[in-house]
Scaffold this active site. Structure first.
Site, mmCIF file in Angstrom:
data_model
loop_
_atom_site.group_PDB
_atom_site.id
_atom_site.type_symbol
_atom_site.label_atom_id
_atom_site.label_comp_id
_atom_site.label_asym_id
_atom_site.label_seq_id
_atom_site.Cartn_x
_atom_site.Cartn_y
_atom_site.Cartn_z
ATOM 1 N N ARG A 1 40.283 29.335 14.270
ATOM 2 C CA ARG A 1 39.693 28.010 13.847
ATOM 3 C C ARG A 1 39.007 27.462 15.077
ATOM 4 N NH1 ARG A 1 43.951 29.216 10.647
ATOM 5 N NH2 ARG A 1 44.439 28.093 8.677
ATOM 6 N N ARG B 1 41.085 42.150 -1.501
ATOM 7 C CA ARG B 1 41.848 41.080 -1.808
ATOM 8 C C ARG B 1 41.069 39.959 -2.406
ATOM 9 N NH1 ARG B 1 44.098 39.678 4.340
ATOM 10 N NH2 ARG B 1 45.119 38.246 3.114
ATOM 11 N N GLN C 1 44.591 29.130 4.056
ATOM 12 C CA GLN C 1 43.061 29.838 4.262
ATOM 13 C C GLN C 1 42.090 28.945 3.331
ATOM 14 O OE1 GLN C 1 43.229 34.072 4.139
ATOM 15 N NE2 GLN C 1 44.335 34.376 5.839
ATOM 16 N N GLY D 1 41.209 38.468 6.613
ATOM 17 C CA GLY D 1 40.986 37.473 5.249
ATOM 18 C C GLY D 1 40.868 36.063 5.817
ATOM 19 N N ASP E 1 54.123 35.240 6.954
ATOM 20 C CA ASP E 1 53.905 36.429 7.779
ATOM 21 C C ASP E 1 55.093 36.900 8.352
ATOM 22 O OD1 ASP E 1 51.227 35.981 7.010
ATOM 23 O OD2 ASP E 1 50.776 34.777 8.980
ATOM 24 N N LYS F 1 46.889 33.731 16.507
ATOM 25 C CA LYS F 1 45.515 34.293 15.603
ATOM 26 C C LYS F 1 45.033 33.249 14.596
ATOM 27 C CE LYS F 1 46.529 37.664 12.292
ATOM 28 N NZ LYS F 1 45.726 37.222 11.030
ATOM 29 N N ARG G 1 52.617 44.197 0.332
ATOM 30 C CA ARG G 1 53.579 44.285 1.469
ATOM 31 C C ARG G 1 55.191 44.549 0.734
ATOM 32 N NH1 ARG G 1 51.338 40.286 6.241
ATOM 33 N NH2 ARG G 1 50.032 41.267 7.025
ATOM 34 N N SER H 1 48.038 27.994 0.463
ATOM 35 C CA SER H 1 47.179 28.934 1.050
ATOM 36 C C SER H 1 46.424 28.042 2.119
ATOM 37 C CB SER H 1 46.455 29.620 0.397
ATOM 38 O OG SER H 1 45.411 30.235 1.041
ATOM 39 N N LYS I 1 48.264 41.015 0.492
ATOM 40 C CA LYS I 1 48.174 40.630 1.780
ATOM 41 C C LYS I 1 47.364 41.927 2.248
ATOM 42 C CE LYS I 1 49.676 36.723 2.793
ATOM 43 N NZ LYS I 1 48.908 35.351 3.032
#
Ligand code: S3P
Length: 432
Positions: free
Chosen positions: A27, A128, A174, A100, A320, A22, A350, A172, A346
């Site tokens: 990307r 988020r 991201q 996200g 994850d 994913k 979680r 992070s 998340k």
């Protein structure tokens, strides 16, 4: 709002090819969209999140042709890039769905386009935190309005952006990626320092597409202005999706699962080390490398489960996989996790959702502000749990349910389709 009933299993055996990664799919699509020429991507993720990225790119004028979709090998795409800075202004808000990654990374690219755009998502994504990307992108010259740091985001891009040196407050990938993707369009070298390493797919993909990337210690830099070239790419299998089968094989006596064409990037493969410490037998063989992403075969067999702790420095490498590692500890041994407060922001909180679901199934679990402790001394009885619209929770509950004495109903199990639409059918095929 689909509910799925999962029956206990005695063991799992078989071979699996996991869906296209994913993180890497996002990307490759984003970079192909801003490259010069037509890229082909094989094995693009079939998950809903990666479909959201494609929908946003189409709304930005990118031509994407899906030439084939195969449940095992994923999607084949042809993406005709619009060149650096060449995206077209959208005529409606861009919908990132549950993703996200789509919102944060695309924001980095939109920050460099001098038109207004707005990015929204589902109710989970709209909760988020986005300040982590707003702060650096505004320092680079964009203006971003938000709902007190949460989506929707309205971005007024600038061209060219100013290069910055930046250190994210939380580890992070991201955030790092958003800044590097903006940096690709900036004048000068944009650098991101990360005291704890996170997945490096963006750096690898940027290099493959022809960007000038520099690495020095814990800092990664990208030189702005270099145009990207189109590529022919293959996405490795997603190790975070494979993790469910790795854990099922580790948990159930006499189990063995072989995972084929799985990504073995070291910044994603920390789960292998954790599983070995827990007592599973894991063999990996790297036999391929595409666009500098290593891939290969992994075999996981059951072993006697032990007690393991995962501390803050290890968390980014398994962020994850923590829900499914918690599921493993319901089968035996013990897992303590600390320094994982990021889990609370998340797709769901979680930590609380895991503790609630596992308790309903009969587990012995303590929740802490930054983690949890799961003791596997009690056999689960099964029951009814709620995945809270969170794909990884739906799948983690299913893996825990395999070790229960009775069946488990997972509400909202359809959420699994965000990353692994084939999950429940593969689960049934592995029962032996
Ligand atoms: C991702 C990075 C991680 C991870 C997410 C995918 C990525 O998020 O949890 O599922 O593709 O870069 P953070 O960057 O928020 O840690």
């Amino acid at each position: 709002m689909t509910s799925v009933l999962v029956q206990p299993a005695t063991r799992v055996r078989g071979r699996v090819r996991p869906p296209g990664d994913k993180s890497i799919s996002h990307r490759y699509a984003l970079l192909a969209a801003i490259a010069d020429g037509t890229s082909t991507i094989h094995g693009y993720s079939t998950g809903g999140d990666c479909a959201s990225t494609l929908a946003c790119l189409r709304a930005l004028g990118v031509e994407i042709v899906e030439s084939r979709c195969d449940a095992v090998t994923g999607l084949d795409l042809r993406i005709t890039g619009r060149g650096l800075g060449g995206l077209r202004a959208p005529t409606a808000p861009l919908d990132a769905g549950n993703s996200g990654s789509t919102m944060r990374m695309l924001a980095g690219i939109l920050a460099a386009h001098p038109f207004p755009s707005s990015l929204t998502g589902d109710s989970s994504l709209r909760r988020r935190p986005m300040r982590r990307i707003i702060v650096p992108l505004e320092r680079m010259g964009a203006r971003i309005a938000s709902m007190e740091g949460r989506p929707p985001l309205t971005i007024e891009g600038a061209s060219p952006l100013a290069a910055i040196d930046f250190e994210p407050e939380v580890p992070s990938a991201q955030v790092k990626s958003a800044v590097l993707l903006a940096g690709l369009h900036a004048s000068g070298v944009t650098r991101v320092r990360e005291p704890l390493p996170t997945r490096d797919h963006t750096e690898r993909a940027l290099e493959a597409f022809g960007a000038a990337v520099e690495r020095s210690g814990d800092t990664i830099g990208v030189c702005g202005g270099r145009r990207l070239r189109a590529l022919d790419l293959t996405v490795p299998g997603d190790i975070s999706s494979a993790a469910f089968w790795m854990v099922a094989a580790a948990a159930l006596p006499d189990s063995e699962v072989v995972i084929e064409q799985v990504g073995l990037n070291p910044t994603r493969a920390a789960i292998v080390d954790v599983l070995r410490r827990i007592g599973a037998r894991v063999d990996t063989a790297e036999d391929d490398r595409r666009a500098s992403e290593p891939m290969g075969t992994m075999t996981v067999r059951h072993g006697v489960l032990k007690e393991v702790d995962i501390g803050p420095h290890e968390v980014p490498g398994v962020i994850d996989e923590l829900p499914v590692l918690a599921a493993l500890a319901t089968h035996g041994g013990r897992l303590g996790v600390s320094g994982a407060q990021e889990l609370r922001v998340k797709e769901s909180d979680r930590i609380s959702a895991l503790a609630d679901g596992f308790r309903r199934m009969g587990a012995d679990i303590d929740e802490r502000p930054d983690g949890f402790d799961v003791r596997g001394s009690r056999t689960l009885r099964g029951g009814e749990v709620d995945a809270r619209n969170d794909h990884r929770l739906a799948m983690a509950f299913a893996i825990a349910a395999l070790g229960a004495t009775g069946p488990t109903t997972i509400h909202d199990a359809g959420a699994a389709a965000v990353s692994y639409p084939e999950f429940f059918s593969v689960l049934e095929s592995l029962r032996a």
